[in-house]
Every structure is written in structure tokens, then in C-alpha cells.
Write an enzyme that holds these catalytic residues in place. Structure first.
Site, PDB file in Angstrom:
ATOM      1  N   ILE A 154      19.638 -17.678   5.671  1.00  0.00           N
ATOM      2  CA  ILE A 154      20.663 -17.445   5.801  1.00  0.00           C
ATOM      3  C   ILE A 154      20.918 -16.667   7.104  1.00  0.00           C
ATOM      4  O   ILE A 154      21.559 -16.710   7.772  1.00  0.00           O
ATOM      5  CB  ILE A 154      21.512 -18.136   4.636  1.00  0.00           C
ATOM      6  CG1 ILE A 154      21.199 -19.300   3.837  1.00  0.00           C
ATOM      7  CG2 ILE A 154      22.962 -17.619   5.052  1.00  0.00           C
ATOM      8  CD1 ILE A 154      21.878 -19.206   2.403  1.00  0.00           C
ATOM      9  N   ASP A 258      34.128 -15.154  -0.551  1.00  0.00           N
ATOM     10  CA  ASP A 258      33.873 -17.035  -1.017  1.00  0.00           C
ATOM     11  C   ASP A 258      33.431 -17.387  -2.352  1.00  0.00           C
ATOM     12  O   ASP A 258      33.574 -17.761  -3.013  1.00  0.00           O
ATOM     13  CB  ASP A 258      32.735 -17.656  -0.081  1.00  0.00           C
ATOM     14  CG  ASP A 258      32.789 -18.916  -0.366  1.00  0.00           C
ATOM     15  OD1 ASP A 258      33.532 -19.911  -0.851  1.00  0.00           O
ATOM     16  OD2 ASP A 258      31.219 -19.837  -0.358  1.00  0.00           O
ATOM     17  N   GLU A 263      33.393 -16.387 -12.320  1.00  0.00           N
ATOM     18  CA  GLU A 263      33.984 -17.294 -11.519  1.00  0.00           C
ATOM     19  C   GLU A 263      33.827 -18.587 -12.709  1.00  0.00           C
ATOM     20  O   GLU A 263      33.048 -18.154 -13.551  1.00  0.00           O
ATOM     21  CB  GLU A 263      33.272 -17.412 -10.432  1.00  0.00           C
ATOM     22  CG  GLU A 263      32.910 -17.011  -9.232  1.00  0.00           C
ATOM     23  CD  GLU A 263      31.665 -17.827  -7.774  1.00  0.00           C
ATOM     24  OE1 GLU A 263      31.398 -18.631  -8.308  1.00  0.00           O
ATOM     25  OE2 GLU A 263      31.640 -16.876  -7.066  1.00  0.00           O
ATOM     26  N   HIS A 281      34.104 -20.567  -3.597  1.00  0.00           N
ATOM     27  CA  HIS A 281      32.570 -20.354  -3.299  1.00  0.00           C
ATOM     28  C   HIS A 281      32.125 -22.248  -2.850  1.00  0.00           C
ATOM     29  O   HIS A 281      31.824 -23.011  -3.092  1.00  0.00           O
ATOM     30  CB  HIS A 281      31.733 -20.525  -5.097  1.00  0.00           C
ATOM     31  CG  HIS A 281      30.761 -20.293  -4.952  1.00  0.00           C
ATOM     32  ND1 HIS A 281      30.070 -19.703  -5.841  1.00  0.00           N
ATOM     33  CD2 HIS A 281      29.488 -20.614  -4.262  1.00  0.00           C
ATOM     34  CE1 HIS A 281      29.138 -19.720  -5.600  1.00  0.00           C
ATOM     35  NE2 HIS A 281      28.599 -19.911  -4.173  1.00  0.00           N
ATOM     36  N   LEU A 282      32.523 -22.354  -1.464  1.00  0.00           N
ATOM     37  CA  LEU A 282      32.395 -23.469  -0.329  1.00  0.00           C
ATOM     38  C   LEU A 282      31.488 -23.563   0.077  1.00  0.00           C
ATOM     39  O   LEU A 282      31.304 -23.922   0.637  1.00  0.00           O
ATOM     40  CB  LEU A 282      33.769 -23.498  -0.083  1.00  0.00           C
ATOM     41  CG  LEU A 282      34.850 -23.531  -0.890  1.00  0.00           C
ATOM     42  CD1 LEU A 282      36.272 -23.989   0.686  1.00  0.00           C
ATOM     43  CD2 LEU A 282      34.815 -25.433  -1.612  1.00  0.00           C
ATOM     44  N   GLY A 283      30.591 -22.358   0.252  1.00  0.00           N
ATOM     45  CA  GLY A 283      29.496 -21.822   1.081  1.00  0.00           C
ATOM     46  C   GLY A 283      28.447 -23.198   1.104  1.00  0.00           C
ATOM     47  O   GLY A 283      28.118 -23.745   2.074  1.00  0.00           O
TER      48      GLY A 283
END
Length: 532
Positions: A154, A258, A263, A281-283
Site C-alpha cells: 500500500i 480512518d 472500533e 475505517h473506510l480504507g
């Protein structure tokens, strides 16, 4: 009877159809992962469990999963799965290492822009009927320095995007070679230099003991005033309270968050701060990524449950049924050899050589190489497996060579791992005896015969009298029992090593005391997975 799979988190409907087309009975319950009590009551009915991040596969859940054979994580992170507990029960844990890399990298860039131009706050103000043009003074990204902590799959994508935005990109990654850095167009630097030079810092490293809380009050103090921080990796990489204080003081001008330490995050110090952009947490949350990882995990689980094929397993090598009995002990040996070097090495690796001598040269050495690389990288990248390890090593530009030769010594077969850095060459060799357990037979060219235990201590020293007594005395002082004690030296009065098999891990105070004696050159606590 057909295998039965539970999907306890939201997956693509196409993935559910893949299970059914492969003759697998599937129950799609996307909210069940959040209901721990209900999940615990039904998990015993299933052969497979397909999850994302909401379902927590704890030891308690695994104990209740009396029929479970495989857990499939649609995504890369498996920190919500108790892998040792699954391994002990013979449950395979699979993931999809590369399915959402582009999506996560793009989200990091999106947060970078949002923070740089205060887009969420400006949007809310404008929707409220205000026209606060002078309130939102952003900064350009062109010409700024982007610091990437973790330049793997990444991180390297983020690097190429940053370069495309005409940013100066610097990267810190112990596994990134100079050649790979040059290929990407980034400058490889140490962490302190990255902190001091970067205008934007983005995190793309896995969560390990070495990376946990890598952003804290001390590292923030080394950063530029007005730095902006992006985290789309793991919440525990940051000491959140320290970053909150820095955001309030202005030391850190802004942050894009993010991921959170806990969580779902319903109450965070980041909430309400005008210079923080938060997302839930939209990665990996794009249509493409969700589809890719869901379809991939459905195929992998189906292949295992119907054909016995193992792909992208975290806790089991990809080995055919025919070769498994002979190969399995040497796969464990290769992992242990890699783990030894991975735990004592603290420099970027440039070259890796794996020597197969005697009977090992006739085995499936590709699996053995992958196992050694996985063991080597795992101290830095906890969720690596035998499939992803060679890819990660290649991405970092590390040269890997394999040598095979006929029997050359007293052992029927052994494996020797040699790792070269800019300043050092480290080597270790091992074999398996008739009991199938791995043993160390040579370290740094010094012969010895050491059983592998879960907790070990490796020391180097000059060959002088009193070392055994010294280490034994300090172990006794800290109430640490020695199961086995092996010594070796290259010559009388020369270089010597000691390898202790202990009943428990040694605390840092133990290491400090050993080094304070002045008689021990280095002391490294080691830990190995010795489960079958």
C-alpha cells in the site's frame, strides 16, 4: 454432507453465490459478527467462517467452534483473529493480502487533500449558509515532502501517487532496499529524518510490537511544526491522547484518521477538533475492493472445503497432501531459522541466501524458501504468510538466492540461512532429527546443538570464564528457569555465543542487567512458535 459456511460480516452477494455454486451450504448473517453471544451459540454448526473486521474470532469462540475448519478474512488484517488459538485447534486462517491495496492508498490521498484544504469543515460551513472564505486557508501539496512510514504494497502505491502530485517522497521501511526505493522514485531515510523533514506523514505499516505507538509524544516532538498526519493503517500505531494534545497546541496542523485504537469509535478525543478529518475505517470501502476481496476469499474457502487446497493461509503452508508428511517438519525449521534472524536483525536487508544441503535439496524448496522468508519478515509484518512473503521481499528489492548441494557433512540434510545487510552478514543453520523437531546446529559459523523453545535468549561475548555462572545467576535473580543451555565458540579466547531455552520470556530489566555487566556484547530475547 455438504460443508456449511457462515458469513457473519457484510460480503458481496456474488461471494455468497460462489459458495453455493461450489456445493457449499451458506448462511448469510451480516450483522451476526457484532452479536458475540448469538455467534457463540451457533458457531459449532459450521465448517467455515467468512468475516471482515467486525467479527472477533476469540479463543472462546474457537473453543465453541467444534466443527470449524477454516476462517476466511476478506481483507489483509487478521488482528481480529486469535491465530495461535486457531492453530492449536487445527483451524486454517486465510486472508486476501492484496485485494484492497489501491483502495486504501487512494483513501489516504483523499484524506491528505481533505486535511490540507479543510474540506469537511468548509463544506459544513457552506451548507450552513455561511460564506467564510477567509476562515479556510489551506496549503498546497505540490513541492511538499510526504513521509511514508511503511513502504510495502500500500505504501508504495501512495508513493507513486505522491510523486504524481509533484511531492518529494521520503520513506522509512526496514525492508525497503536502496534499489527498490530508486525504482519507486522515493528517498529511503531513517525514521528520525523522516519525522524532521516531512510536511505530511502517512502510516502504512502493519501493527507489530515494533510499530505499536510509533507516533507518540516523543516522535511528534521531532516533527516539523505544522505537520499533517494521515492514518489509514491501524489505530494502535498512534498514541491517540498524544496526537490530540499536539493537534490542540498547533504542533500538528491537522490529521486524517480512518482507524482508531478501539472500533467502533463512538467517543474519541479526535471528535470535535476542527483540524481533524475522521472517517469510519473506510480504507477498503469501495465497490471494487469489497467485490475483489469477497470473491477471492469465497474461492479460497471453497477450494479448501471441497478440494483440500490451501491458499493465502496465515498459519499453514501451501503444501500438497503427498509431500506434507516429509516436508512439514522442514517447513517449521525454515520458519524458525528466518524468525531467528528476523528478531536479531535491525538493519535493512539487502541479500538473502538459503542453502539446502543433502536430503533437503530434493524437497519442495519453493515452499521452504517461502517459509523462511515468512519467518524472517514476521517480526516486522505480523500478518505475512508463505504466499505473501516472497512478494513483499521482491517489492522491497531484496535479492533472494537459493543453493542446492549434495550431502557435505554429518547431517543427512540441513538448511542454512544467510542474510546480508550493508554492514553485517548473519547466518544460521538447522536440521530436523527423527522426532521431527527443529534444532539449531550452527550460528555465525559456530557449531552447537540447540533445541528450539518458545522463549529463548541469544547472547554474544568474548570467550572468557564465568559466562555460564553470570547468566545463570541473573536468571535465578529474576526467577527464570533454564530448560536448556548451549554454548559455542569459534576458537579458544575468541568469539563465543550462548543460546538459552527458558521457561518464560525475559523482561527488559533482565536484558539491561546482563548488558550492564560489561561481559556480554549483545543479548537478544527470542520467541518462536513451536506449535506443530
Amino acid at each position: 454432507m455438504a460443508p456449511r459456511v457462515l458469513v457473519s460480516d457484510a460480503l458481496s452477494p456474488t461471494a455468497v453465490e460462489i459458495f453455493r455454486k461450489n456445493g457449499i451450504e451458506v448462511d448469510y448473517e451480516p450483522s451476526l459478527g457484532k452479536d458475540k453471544k448469538k455467534l457463540l451459540s451457533v458457531i459449532g454448526q459450521y465448517d467455515g467462517l467468512a468475516i471482515r473486521s467486525a467479527t472477533k474470532v476469540t479463543e472462546k469462540l474457537i473453543q465453541a467452534a467444534t466443527n470449524l475448519k477454516v476462517v476466511g478474512r476478506a481483507g489483509i488484517g487478521v488482528d481480529n483473529v486469535d491465530i495461535p488459538a486457531a492453530s492449536r485447534r487445527g483451524i486454517i486462517v486465510m486472508n486476501t493480502p492484496f485485494g484492497n491495496s489501491i483502495t486504501t492508498a487512494e483513501h489516504a490521498i483523499a484524506l491528505l487533500f481533505a486535511v490540507a484544504r479543510q474540506i469537511p469543515e468548509a463544506n459544513a460551513s457552506t451548507h450552513a449558509g455561511k460564506w467564510e472564505k477567509n476562515r479556510f486557508m489551506g496549503v498546497e501539496v505540490t513541492g511538499k515532502t510526504l513521509g511514508i512510514i511503511g513502504c510495502g504494497n500500500i505504501g508504495s502505491i501512495v508513493a507513486t501517487r505522491g510523486i504524481g502530485l509533484k511531492m518529494k517522497v521520503v520513506a522509512y521501511d526496514p525492508f525497503l532496499s536502496e534499489e527498490r526505493a530508486e525504482e519507486l522514485g522515493v528517498e529511503k531515510v531513517e525514521l528520525d529524518e523522516l519525522l524532521a523533514r516531512s510536511d505530511f506523514i502517512t502510516l502504512h505499516t502493519p501493527l507489530t510490537d515494533k510499530t505499536r505507538h510509533i507516533i507518540n509524544a516523543q516522535t511528534i516532538a521531532k516533527m516539523k511544526d505544522g505537520v499533517r498526519i494521515i492514518n489509514c493503517a491501524r489505530g494502535e500505531l498512534i498514541v491517540e491522547a498524544d496526537l490530540v494534545e499536539a493537534l490542540k497546541s498547533g504542533k500538528v496542523a491537522g490529521a486524517g484518521i480512518d482507524v482508531f485504537a478501539e472500533e467502533p469509535a463512538t467517543n474519541s478525543g479526535f471528535f470535535g477538533l476542527p483540524n481533524v478529518v475522521c472517517t469510519p475505517h473506510l480504507g477498503a470501502s469501495t465497490t471494487e475492493a469489497q467485490e475483489n476481496v469477497a470473491l477471492q476469499i469465497a474461492e479460497q474457502m471453497s477450494d479448501y472445503l471441497t478440494k483440500g487446497a490451501v491458499t493465502n493461509a496465515i498459519n499453514m503452508p501451501s503444501i500438497t497432501a503427498e509431500e506434507a508428511p516429509r516436508l512439514k517438519p522442514f517447513v517449521k525449521l525454515a520458519e524458525v531459522l528466518g524468525a531467528f534472524v528476523g528478531q536479531i536483525n535491525d538493519e535493512p536487508i539487502e541479500e538473502i541466501e538459503i542453502l539446502f544441503d543433502g536430503s533437503t535439496a530434493t524437497m519442495n524448496t519453493r515452499a521452504l524458501v517461502s517459509a523462511a522468508l515468512a519467518g524472517l519478515i514476521r517480526p516486522q509484518v505480523s500478518d505475512v504468510n508463505m504466499v505473501s512473503a516472497p512478494v513483499m521481499v521482491k517489492e522491497r528489492g531484496i535479492i533472494v538466492s537459493e543453493v542446492k548441494r549434495d550431502k557435505s557433512g554429518v547431517f543427512d540434510g540441513y538448511i542454512k540461512l544467510t542474510v546480508k545487510t550493508k554492514s553485517k552478514t548473519r547466518s544460521i543453520a538447522g536440521t530436523c532429527f527423527s522426532d521431527g523437531k527443529p534444532r539449531f546446529i550452527q550460528i555465525k559459523g559456530i557449531n552447537l546443538d540447540a533445541e528450539v523453545g518458545e522463549h529463548m535468549l541469544y547472547t554474544t561475548n568474548a570467550d572468557t570464564p564465568g559466562i555460564i555462572g553470570l547468566l545463570g545467576t541473573i536468571c535465578a535473580k529474576h526467577n527464570i528457569n533454564i530448560a536448556n543451555f548451549q554454548l559455542g565458540r569459534d576458537r579458544p579466547g575468541g568469539n563465543a555465543i550462548a543460546l538459552l531455552y527458558l521457561d518464560e520470556a525475559v523482561p527488559q530489566a533482565f536484558i539491561d542487567e546482563v548488558l550492564a555487566t560489561g561481559k556480554i556484547i549483545s543479548a537478544k530475547p527470542l520467541r518462536f512458535d513451536v506449535s506443530a
